[in-house]
Design a protein around this motif. Sequence first.
Motif, PDB file in Angstrom:
ATOM      1  N   ASN A 274       0.853  -1.186   0.000  1.00  0.00           N
ATOM      2  CA  ASN A 274       0.000   0.000   0.000  1.00  0.00           C
ATOM      3  C   ASN A 274       0.889   1.237   0.000  1.00  0.00           C
ATOM      4  O   ASN A 274       1.686   1.432   0.927  1.00  0.00           O
ATOM      5  N   ASP A 277      -0.780   8.353   0.545  1.00  0.00           N
ATOM      6  CA  ASP A 277      -2.024   9.042   0.208  1.00  0.00           C
ATOM      7  C   ASP A 277      -1.787  10.541   0.006  1.00  0.00           C
ATOM      8  O   ASP A 277      -0.677  11.049   0.208  1.00  0.00           O
ATOM      9  N   ASP A 281      -5.603  11.643  -7.040  1.00  0.00           N
ATOM     10  CA  ASP A 281      -6.364  10.423  -7.329  1.00  0.00           C
ATOM     11  C   ASP A 281      -5.519   9.383  -8.048  1.00  0.00           C
ATOM     12  O   ASP A 281      -5.723   8.181  -7.868  1.00  0.00           O
ATOM     13  N   ASP A 286      -0.459   1.638  -5.777  1.00  0.00           N
ATOM     14  CA  ASP A 286      -0.132   0.463  -4.977  1.00  0.00           C
ATOM     15  C   ASP A 286       0.451  -0.585  -5.923  1.00  0.00           C
ATOM     16  O   ASP A 286       0.211  -0.543  -7.140  1.00  0.00           O
ATOM     17  N   SER A 331      -3.892   3.204  -8.190  1.00  0.00           N
ATOM     18  CA  SER A 331      -3.727   4.035  -7.005  1.00  0.00           C
ATOM     19  C   SER A 331      -4.851   3.824  -6.002  1.00  0.00           C
ATOM     20  O   SER A 331      -6.027   3.802  -6.379  1.00  0.00           O
ATOM     21  N   HIS A 332      -4.472   3.641  -4.750  1.00  0.00           N
ATOM     22  CA  HIS A 332      -5.407   3.582  -3.613  1.00  0.00           C
ATOM     23  C   HIS A 332      -6.318   2.361  -3.625  1.00  0.00           C
ATOM     24  O   HIS A 332      -7.374   2.382  -2.986  1.00  0.00           O
ATOM     25  N   ALA A 334      -5.537  -0.435  -2.243  1.00  0.00           N
ATOM     26  CA  ALA A 334      -5.251  -1.040  -0.940  1.00  0.00           C
ATOM     27  C   ALA A 334      -5.173  -2.564  -0.995  1.00  0.00           C
ATOM     28  O   ALA A 334      -5.987  -3.265  -0.408  1.00  0.00           O
ATOM     29  N   SER A 361     -10.376   1.892  -1.565  1.00  0.00           N
ATOM     30  CA  SER A 361      -9.837   3.230  -1.370  1.00  0.00           C
ATOM     31  C   SER A 361     -10.694   4.064  -0.423  1.00  0.00           C
ATOM     32  O   SER A 361     -11.864   3.774  -0.180  1.00  0.00           O
ATOM     33  N   TRP A 362     -10.082   5.140   0.086  1.00  0.00           N
ATOM     34  CA  TRP A 362     -10.830   6.190   0.778  1.00  0.00           C
ATOM     35  C   TRP A 362     -10.386   7.570   0.291  1.00  0.00           C
ATOM     36  O   TRP A 362     -11.098   8.542   0.431  1.00  0.00           O
ATOM     37  N   ASN A 363      -9.202   7.647  -0.345  1.00  0.00           N
ATOM     38  CA  ASN A 363      -8.579   8.912  -0.719  1.00  0.00           C
ATOM     39  C   ASN A 363      -8.569   9.055  -2.235  1.00  0.00           C
ATOM     40  O   ASN A 363      -7.568   9.422  -2.830  1.00  0.00           O
ATOM     41  N   ARG A 364      -9.722   8.785  -2.881  1.00  0.00           N
ATOM     42  CA  ARG A 364      -9.737   8.790  -4.332  1.00  0.00           C
ATOM     43  C   ARG A 364     -11.159   8.913  -4.876  1.00  0.00           C
ATOM     44  O   ARG A 364     -12.098   8.339  -4.321  1.00  0.00           O
TER      45      ARG A 364
END
Length: 434
Positions: A274, A277, A281, A286, A331-332, A334, A361-364
């Motif tokens: 991972n 962040d 986006d 990862d 990306s993101h 996880a 994800s949470w940041n995308r």
Amino acid sequence: MARTALGGLCAAALLAGCGGGTRDMAGQETGARPALPAPTRAALPTLNIAPATGWPAGEAPRPAAGLEVQAFATGLDHPRWLHVLPNGDVLVAESNKQPSAPKGLRGLVQKQVMRLAGAEVPSADRISLLRDTDGDGVADQRSVLLAGLTSPFGMALAGERLYVAETDALTVFPYHPGQTRITDPGRRVRALPANGPNHHWTKGLIAAPDGTLFVSVGSNSDHGEAGERAETSRAAIWRVDPARDRAEVYASGIRNPVGLAIEPRTGQLWTVANERDELGDQLVPDYLTSVRKGQSFGWPWVYYGGSPDPRVDWSSGPPDDVSRPDYALGSHVAPLGLTFAHGSALGAHWSEGAFIGEHGSWNRRPAAGYAVVFVPFRNGHPAGPPVEVLSGFRTETGLARGRPAGVALTRDGALLVADDVGNTVWRVTSKATR
């Protein structure tokens, strides 16, 4: 001022959780040479959280064409990791991070994010044993193999010794085939980094053919903001030799390596990691990568082979020779779980490659992950884009019915998936071999 900012962030998180978002399989974000845009930094991070709901009765994830899925076990308590024993018994680590008071505004926001995503539940601190005695694909016996642990995660069997990677220690217990309960208190083999805030608490574990053990240890921060001392021996993969009472950092500069697996054709160690962040986006991908002794992948100074992180101001710098990961997963997404397809009975399409549990994800925006994917291999290396094996964990309205974590193959070649929000272990099989 801080309270107002926190309230705004949490409100944004709640609203973001109500948005949609589908799995982004864009080719430019995956593969050996992903496109890396310039980093972006905003006053407030992107918060696109899927509030955890669990599965409605009778519903399940969507399998790929030609596959089918059923619940192997339900009613578990945050199942995170899986290990299949030689006799077919399945071990599941029911676990979460130990409780701690958040530090600063960032810590408060992270805690709110985790609560919305279903990751703030108390840790059951146990390993349960699941057994399917009649071969119908459903566990009909369940027992607590080990209790009273401290956030257990990785598990590995070596002969009649069961090793468990708790968040703060590698522990070994005597094990006898068919055993359903271990009462021996076990023995601590090696302390593992768990200094506060223990940001990445999971400790992956795998036994190598030569009897040594590999342990994955995540960083204590996102991009080194906790300082150099907080990261001592972290963001790394350790190699532990229990017979000689030795441990060393085998590879470093990996922000949060989780799943570990040995590629069957080459015998090479691989991991999924991972990345950091809040750089946009499409940053940072990862990845899935092979790992060799002495490699550094550059965290926190650089990402993906040499791109500098503008936020890092450590007095020391990156090593001269930074390794580039083998394969970007997006990306993101996880990635947590990792297992190779050797022994899979899902069919020819899924016979050579890596199964990966992407927690989500949470940041995308749009959301990514929330799926189990398969990366095909050829001659020991990735040879094609990720293909979804199991999806539907996140709804079109942005709710998380489940989140895939650990993955493992059963003795008969079915794929097991630990779903820590759905509190279920799913079993994926081929329709052709029903």
